[in-house]
Design an enzyme around this catalytic site. Structure first.
Site, PDB file in Angstrom:
ATOM      1  N   MET D   1       0.833  -1.201   0.000  1.00 34.60           N
ATOM      2  CA  MET D   1       0.000   0.000   0.000  1.00 34.60           C
ATOM      3  C   MET D   1       0.869   1.252   0.000  1.00 34.60           C
ATOM      4  O   MET D   1       1.866   1.326   0.688  1.00 34.60           O
ATOM      5  CB  MET D   1      -0.856   0.018   1.262  1.00 34.60           C
ATOM      6  CG  MET D   1      -2.226  -0.507   1.050  1.00 34.60           C
ATOM      7  SD  MET D   1      -3.211   0.611   0.031  1.00 34.60           S
ATOM      8  CE  MET D   1      -3.062   2.133   0.966  1.00 34.60           C
ATOM      9  N   CYS D   2       0.422   2.185  -0.738  1.00 35.90           N
ATOM     10  CA  CYS D   2       1.201   3.392  -0.870  1.00 35.90           C
ATOM     11  C   CYS D   2       0.225   4.568  -0.939  1.00 35.90           C
ATOM     12  O   CYS D   2      -0.972   4.405  -0.778  1.00 35.90           O
ATOM     13  CB  CYS D   2       2.053   3.338  -2.138  1.00 35.90           C
ATOM     14  SG  CYS D   2       3.009   1.806  -2.323  1.00 35.90           S
ATOM     15  N   ARG D   3       0.742   5.714  -1.170  1.00 30.51           N
ATOM     16  CA  ARG D   3      -0.040   6.917  -1.406  1.00 30.51           C
ATOM     17  C   ARG D   3       0.680   7.727  -2.470  1.00 30.51           C
ATOM     18  O   ARG D   3       1.913   7.753  -2.483  1.00 30.51           O
ATOM     19  CB  ARG D   3      -0.117   7.791  -0.138  1.00 30.51           C
ATOM     20  CG  ARG D   3      -0.987   7.232   0.934  1.00 30.51           C
ATOM     21  CD  ARG D   3      -2.440   7.437   0.565  1.00 30.51           C
ATOM     22  NE  ARG D   3      -3.311   6.725   1.468  1.00 30.51           N
ATOM     23  CZ  ARG D   3      -3.563   5.424   1.395  1.00 30.51           C
ATOM     24  NH1 ARG D   3      -3.010   4.686   0.462  1.00 30.51           N
ATOM     25  NH2 ARG D   3      -4.377   4.855   2.234  1.00 30.51           N
ATOM     26  N   VAL D  86       4.587   7.994  -1.522  1.00 29.58           N
ATOM     27  CA  VAL D  86       5.119   7.387  -0.291  1.00 29.58           C
ATOM     28  C   VAL D  86       4.808   5.908  -0.334  1.00 29.58           C
ATOM     29  O   VAL D  86       3.739   5.499  -0.752  1.00 29.58           O
ATOM     30  CB  VAL D  86       4.544   8.025   0.993  1.00 29.58           C
ATOM     31  CG1 VAL D  86       5.071   9.430   1.167  1.00 29.58           C
ATOM     32  CG2 VAL D  86       3.023   8.003   1.025  1.00 29.58           C
TER      33      VAL D  86
END
Lengths: 280, 280, 280, 280
Positions: D1-3, D86
């Site tokens: 998972m990232c952003r 991120v």
């Protein structure tokens, strides 16, 4: 032992000077010719004036020659005034807070050399700092202490005079502690308008320091060089080591002297001698 | 270009050999004498057999000479069998997954040298790997590909023969692609019991490789050396470069040969020649 | 805000407690339940007693949960006494020299908490240090200053009393500067034989601190747990947060108290109160 | 998972959006509200279009919230088009070559999500790449493979269609291997002129994705907000999570759709569905 370079002139992509120059500073980081230490792989720093408030800093603990981010930044940031520094640690840890340039407000500071017996003098020198500067110390190098002493002694008003007082203070402190004083230094300082460079050693030869000649001289010497053809008369480089073996392009800055480079072709030279520091 | 060393013998604190030896591997990282590249500052790796399952790895992208953690580990870890490697990157990124030794189960692998035209051959070579080994590739070096090819070709059964097949496979692949084949290598391999070392180059001189002499010989040559007095007959060092200029202590491993060192004073030497690889 | 744990007992592979425990300290680094800050990703430190002179240190600026080297070390190093610390930086830079444990000779020191108004008090506190300790400061945390003050006030003779003097000195210094004094702390200290833990806050609740119950109690409570079956009566854990939600296993260390754990089942508790420091 | 986030509009100092926005992406790195993983501390990447050839990259393995260099760059680099990312690593190592954005020529690529069973499919997918792209792979993430597959399938001609083919190819590959196909993705792509965003999941809800409303709408909703007053009608943000809880400012991008943002207020939306890939 370290190496540094400063540029003041027309806006250039930083990698023109950092990576594309023969025997440029990144190349020097891997194999310097003139230094006491041939490898300067203990961190890199770049400070540049451009957009945003105050100069920007990039500090890296990776060796300059292998730092992918440094290559990216150099290839994509343009500046009319910047200082770059490669570090060979002598005793203090390899960490970003020990990388040059150091910054205070609009001022940048780099140093090649050392304060003799720094470990023994560190406490006295830090006590001599103004309390606000003491609180702001983040790393453990002699250079950060020199810079913050100089700030307290008027660097922002007269950088050369403040450094003369700072060197005097350090030498006096060493003597008071029964040590042989030794400040070995080339300093680079900027406020975003001018670039000052100092060359000094308490005893013996000081670290090497050179300025590039006036652009017109360089162009005349090498009329066929496309890079030099782009040089303007305001452009000046200050370097620990000449970038390449081009006779006539480099002027050695004499020991115990200071120079100021500024837009409009300013290139002032003055003697540099330690002054007794006002009691803090 | 890189440097490596392997120790098999009585348990020693790793820094006895890593930091305290004159011209040891960390010193070589800063200024190698025999290598193509004098500076090997693009990462360090240590693999050791001790407590816990399988050998342990420490991979660092900091130059070996300035890595505080490496000094700590070396001073506090004791091992009877370890491999250490300093890296000078040639093309691939400086990252932990590119640091040697590489590990699979109980096996460790280090390499000094390169596969010629690796970028052009990489896809073919990775296709020749067993699918499970393909999936396990984490970095981007030629060495990791060599190691995983060799594992698929029987490294765990007969490491020297598997490396002969691997080198043969790489050279054939290059020829098939119309390239001049080039495998330049000293390899170090261990399963926790034996230590194998290979010296080979497709053409021209291979990277240097040395083994320490039998301990009794060393002690006789230097009867007053306290360090050597502690050497036992089982103790052996394999090194890219001799640690110090001590005549009689080092035996060059001949080109196109392999050695196996094992407890009980085993020191077997055999020729090394590329073999055609079984079709994967 | 940080988290720490200490182990004293039979030799264990460090990852038994660091990675394999439910809600262990590395898990806490990613999502702490009791702390002011849920993420403690600003560096990790491990100090252990084993082979070699003095305790060993591993300091990393990578978050503990993703540090491959940390996993390797934990899985391959066995220790009867170690301290581990995850850091959430509050103001000072993320660098190895700011990672706990701090070390002096055979002593290790960790801290969860902070010195209020440290930036304003730093100069006074550093002046109160013995000059040798001033010279040895490498980082910029409040904890390193607390540790070196305590060393000058007799930590090596009586660690709890020295910390009482140190806290007293810090609180007095704050008052002298017109600040509301605030020392918020759990401290962990070891000399390689005993493990001391202190819980204290100048005002309000102190950071949480727990000790594991006597092994026999734990085994009785959970007779079917294979891990607990291995526990010996000398084994003790001190932790910022209980590792798992096991009722009966954890005893809260009361505020304003200190405990000493030592081989042979020693578990001494004593009150902790600031003392006025002798004038340095 | 990232952003991730993307900006296209008037030139802004990057930290206006990166650090100064309430619940901006750096804040999300420490505590995301909508993600599967609340902490995204396994590396950061920034790609921006500005001076110099091609977009610039800054990749860091330090958590975004504590990276001093990132703060410096954001505060001193101005861009009209940039992508920031991120990372929360799921399986692959924390290293710069695994940080987004990925770059090829003038193209940048970011991804939040994952390819299901990537380890098992990796070999097949890499074989499906064009050989030149295979050779250029530096890291070990699924995202780099997706990007290089898409480049071979025409990303530079029609990015959305190429991604539809790429997703189709991945899903087919999974089925052929007897796996349940799963591509979970928001993609961000730019060529320096337009910014494309895709939201898709093979099954179930896709990762969240939002675009900022037309500037005039935002200004009307919040007439007293000085920051919004500066917004121009061309300015658009694409974000994994809304920056702040401002009703009316954010428009959710529907699942299985793609948008293109371009200068002149262009905001095109189209459906997104996997296509069968031409046999490579």
């Amino acid at each position: 032992m370290c190496r540094w370079m400063g540029w003041l002139g027309q806006p250039v992509l930083i990698d023109e000077l950092l990576f594309k120059s023969q025997h440029g500073i990144v190349d020097q980081s891997l194999h310097s010719r003139m230094g006491a230490e041939p490898t300067n792989g203990d961190g890199f720093g770049l400070g540049w004036y451009g957009v945003g408030e105050h100069p920007a800093l990039y500090h890296s603990v990776a060796p300059a020659w292998g730092d992918a981010n440094l290559r990216e930044l150099a290839a994509h940031i343009e500046s009319r005034l910047f200082l770059a520094h490669v570090r060979a640690a002598i005793g203090s840890p390899v960490q970003q807070t020990n990388c040059h340039p150091f910054r205070h407000g609009n001022w940048l500071f780099v140093h090649n050399g050392f304060v003799g017996d720094f470990r023994e003098l560190r406490r006295d020198l830090m006590l001599a700092m103004e309390p606000d500067h003491f609180a702001a110390v983040e790393g453990s190098t002699d250079t950060e202490v020199v810079f913050r002493l100089a700030l307290g002694l008027g660097l922002e008003q007269d950088p050369v005079r403040a450094l003369e007082h700072t060197v005097g203070l350090i030498e006096e402190t060493a003597r008071r502690r029964g040590r042989e004083p030794m400040v070995q230094a080339t300093f680079g300082v900027s406020d975003g308008e001018s670039l000052w460079a100092v060359r000094y050693a308490t005893t013996g030869p000081a670290r090497s320091l050179f300025a590039s000649s006036v652009a017109s001289t360089v162009r005349e010497l090498y009329p066929d060089n496309a890079r030099f053809a782009r040089l303007k008369d305001d452009d000046r480089l200050i370097v620990s080591e000449p970038f390449a073996d081009l006779p006539g392009v480099w002027e050695e800055i004499p020991q115990s002297s200071a120079v100021r480079v500024a837009p409009g072709g300013v290139f002032d030279q003055s003697p540099f001698a330690p002054l007794s520091a006002p009691v803090p």
